[in-house]
Design a protein around this motif. Structure first.
Motif, mmCIF file in Angstrom:
data_model
loop_
_atom_site.group_PDB
_atom_site.id
_atom_site.type_symbol
_atom_site.label_atom_id
_atom_site.label_comp_id
_atom_site.label_asym_id
_atom_site.label_seq_id
_atom_site.Cartn_x
_atom_site.Cartn_y
_atom_site.Cartn_z
ATOM 1 N N PRO A 218 0.832 -1.202 0.000
ATOM 2 C CA PRO A 218 0.000 0.000 0.000
ATOM 3 C C PRO A 218 0.872 1.260 0.000
ATOM 4 N N GLY A 219 0.234 2.396 -0.232
ATOM 5 C CA GLY A 219 0.942 3.670 -0.182
ATOM 6 C C GLY A 219 1.880 3.886 -1.341
ATOM 7 N N SER A 220 1.555 3.329 -2.500
ATOM 8 C CA SER A 220 2.435 3.433 -3.661
ATOM 9 C C SER A 220 1.905 4.364 -4.746
ATOM 10 N N GLY A 221 0.828 5.089 -4.448
ATOM 11 C CA GLY A 221 0.345 6.095 -5.388
ATOM 12 C C GLY A 221 -0.699 5.622 -6.374
ATOM 13 N N LYS A 222 -1.246 4.429 -6.174
ATOM 14 C CA LYS A 222 -2.240 3.908 -7.123
ATOM 15 C C LYS A 222 -3.526 4.718 -7.109
ATOM 16 N N THR A 223 -4.032 4.993 -5.917
ATOM 17 C CA THR A 223 -5.281 5.738 -5.809
ATOM 18 C C THR A 223 -5.116 7.147 -6.354
ATOM 19 N N ARG A 224 -4.001 7.800 -6.067
ATOM 20 C CA ARG A 224 -3.769 9.137 -6.606
ATOM 21 C C ARG A 224 -3.697 9.106 -8.128
ATOM 22 N N ALA A 225 -3.071 8.072 -8.680
ATOM 23 C CA ALA A 225 -3.021 7.955 -10.141
ATOM 24 C C ALA A 225 -4.422 7.865 -10.721
ATOM 25 N N LEU A 226 -5.285 7.061 -10.095
ATOM 26 C CA LEU A 226 -6.662 6.950 -10.574
ATOM 27 C C LEU A 226 -7.418 8.260 -10.414
ATOM 28 N N GLU A 227 -7.137 9.005 -9.348
ATOM 29 C CA GLU A 227 -7.812 10.291 -9.144
ATOM 30 C C GLU A 227 -7.458 11.289 -10.234
ATOM 31 N N ILE A 228 -6.202 11.287 -10.678
ATOM 32 C CA ILE A 228 -5.805 12.209 -11.748
ATOM 33 C C ILE A 228 -6.389 11.750 -13.079
ATOM 34 N N VAL A 229 -6.376 10.450 -13.327
ATOM 35 C CA VAL A 229 -7.016 9.934 -14.536
ATOM 36 C C VAL A 229 -8.497 10.309 -14.549
ATOM 37 N N GLU A 230 -9.144 10.201 -13.392
ATOM 38 C CA GLU A 230 -10.574 10.507 -13.288
ATOM 39 C C GLU A 230 -10.894 11.915 -13.781
ATOM 40 N N ILE A 231 -10.002 12.851 -13.512
ATOM 41 C CA ILE A 231 -10.236 14.246 -13.884
ATOM 42 C C ILE A 231 -10.143 14.446 -15.394
ATOM 43 N N LEU A 232 -9.421 13.580 -16.075
ATOM 44 C CA LEU A 232 -9.060 13.824 -17.473
ATOM 45 C C LEU A 232 -9.861 13.011 -18.478
ATOM 46 N N VAL A 233 -10.644 12.049 -18.023
ATOM 47 C CA VAL A 233 -11.352 11.153 -18.944
ATOM 48 C C VAL A 233 -12.838 11.487 -18.977
ATOM 49 N N PRO A 234 -13.555 11.044 -20.021
ATOM 50 C CA PRO A 234 -14.986 11.347 -20.120
ATOM 51 C C PRO A 234 -15.824 10.453 -19.215
ATOM 52 N N GLN A 235 -16.835 11.045 -18.581
ATOM 53 C CA GLN A 235 -17.811 10.339 -17.756
ATOM 54 C C GLN A 235 -17.180 9.324 -16.810
ATOM 55 N N PRO A 236 -16.304 9.784 -15.925
ATOM 56 C CA PRO A 236 -15.645 8.839 -15.014
ATOM 57 C C PRO A 236 -16.625 8.251 -14.003
#
Length: 384
Positions: free
Chosen positions: A60-78
């Motif tokens: 845990p604590g390797s940045g996976k959730t943060r990566a998904l959060e940034i992807v969420e901002i940039l993709v359509p209809q997350p």
């Protein structure tokens, strides 16, 4: 809204820079792949398939959730999903509101060792990789139920610990995340501030991808040498986007493709059957034409970093070895099976290298190169 053309290469540079503000990925290739994946999510109808994006780490604590959060901002209809059921996902994918981009965090809770197999979700993720993919369900009451095909095609990004089922991994761009080192710094993410910035990039991505649609719709880009079959299915949409953007992106995309595809071959031994075949070829029957089962098992159990000494709490036995090998056939199209081997003490059951040679050639990666150095050339006086 401005109607001036958008420079695709410059825009992808900005998307990559936005990720770099908040994410530390393990390689430059990972930044390229994730940026192109963000853009491809706006163009799904142009492709025959959509790669899954898998952020995986051992801890845990390797940045996976943060990566998904940034992807969420940039993709359509997350659609951010945690422990979502397969029924909820395939209904969302086929809903009247439009196709979502599914972001599945903590997916190890679904496919991890304590969760067991989740065949419904695995089936949805595998079917939705293809544009023609559907999920069949019975709809109605009692005897009036009808089989209905629910479209499952949608972009999916996942984050989790450990590994995913092989059938999902082979359909994925895999980013092996790791904890940030002390000298690796990122900007603190503030949703109320940075979502607005990310959404502005998302909207520009949507405008550019709409304009670039004729450049990618039905186009099959030239793939790097050696990237074929399933890896080509995974990377074709991303490389098509890079070609449409131009600039340095076509070359960067192909370099990233080669790096991550080769890394996946190194990191993942494939199915447990392919792992067994490979270990038999390289470490057990290496240079030996036959070996009794008891000797094969002894050698398998002694291999470091191999699973054979602990298969669900007990070592692989003769029955388990036979079950795994009978999936494959000999050059004569007969199932691989134990045969009699004469020894000094009598006759034992065992396996012949000749029976495995066809399976080795078809399923295993190329054998490692010999560590022996080539012989020096003969002196001129001794040459014929």
């Amino acid at each position: 809204m401005s109607t001036e053309p958008i420079d695709g290469a410059a825009l992808l540079d900005e998307v990559e820079a936005f990720h770099r503000r908040f994410n530390v990925f393990p390689t430059e290739a990972a930044y390229v792949a994730v940026t192109l994946w963000d853009a491809h999510a706006h163009l799904l109808d142009c492709f025959d398939s959509t790669p899954r994006l898998a952020f995986l780490s051992p801890e845990p604590g390797s940045g996976k959730t943060r990566a998904l959060e940034i992807v969420e901002i940039l993709v359509p209809q997350p659609m951010m999903a945690v422990n979502a059921s397969a029924a909820a996902l395939f209904r969302a994918a086929s809903g009247a509101e439009g196709r979502p981009t599914i972001l599945f965090d903590e997916i190890d809770t679904v496919f991890g060792p304590k969760a067991g197999d989740n065949e419904e979700l695995r089936g949805f993720l595998n079917a939705g990789h293809r544009r023609s993919g559907v999920t069949y369900r019975c709809v109605g009451d009692g005897a009036t139920q009808n089989v209905v095909a629910f479209p499952s095609y949608c972009a999916v990004a996942m984050g989790g610990l450990g590994h995913l089922p092989d059938t999902i991994l082979t359909r994925s761009v895999i980013i092996r995340m790791r904890r940030r080192a002390r000298n690796e710094k990122v900007e603190p993410f503030r949703a109320r501030v940075h979502e607005k910035q990310g959404h502005a990039l998302r909207d520009r991505l949507a405008r550019w991808t709409e304009a670039a649609r004729p450049l990618v719709d039905g186009v099959f880009p030239e793939m790097p040498e050696g990237v074929t079959d399933r890896p080509a299915d995974v990377w074709e949409p991303l490389i098509a986007v890079a070609d449409a953007a131009g600039g340095a992106w076509p070359a960067r995309a192909r370099a990233a493709c080669l790096e991550l595809v080769n890394a996946s071959k190194t990191d993942d031994k494939g199915s447990i059957g392919i792992r067994l075949l490979t270990d038999l070829r390289d470490h057990v029957l290496n240079g030996i034409d036959r070996l009794p089962t008891v000797a094969i098992l002894e050698r398998l159990h002694s291999l470091d970093e191999a699973p054979w000494a602990d298969m669900g709490g007990k070592p692989l036995d003769a029955r388990g070895l036979s079950k795994l090998l009978r999936q494959y056939v000999t050059a004569d199209n007969e199932p691989v099976a134990a045969r009699n081997i004469k020894t000094g003490g009598g006759v034992l059951k065992g396996y012949y290298a000749a029976d495995l040679s066809d399976a080795w050639a078809r399923y295993c990666p190329p054998p490692p190169e010999s560590p022996l150095l080539p012989l020096p050339p003969l002196p001129a006086s001794s040459q014929p």
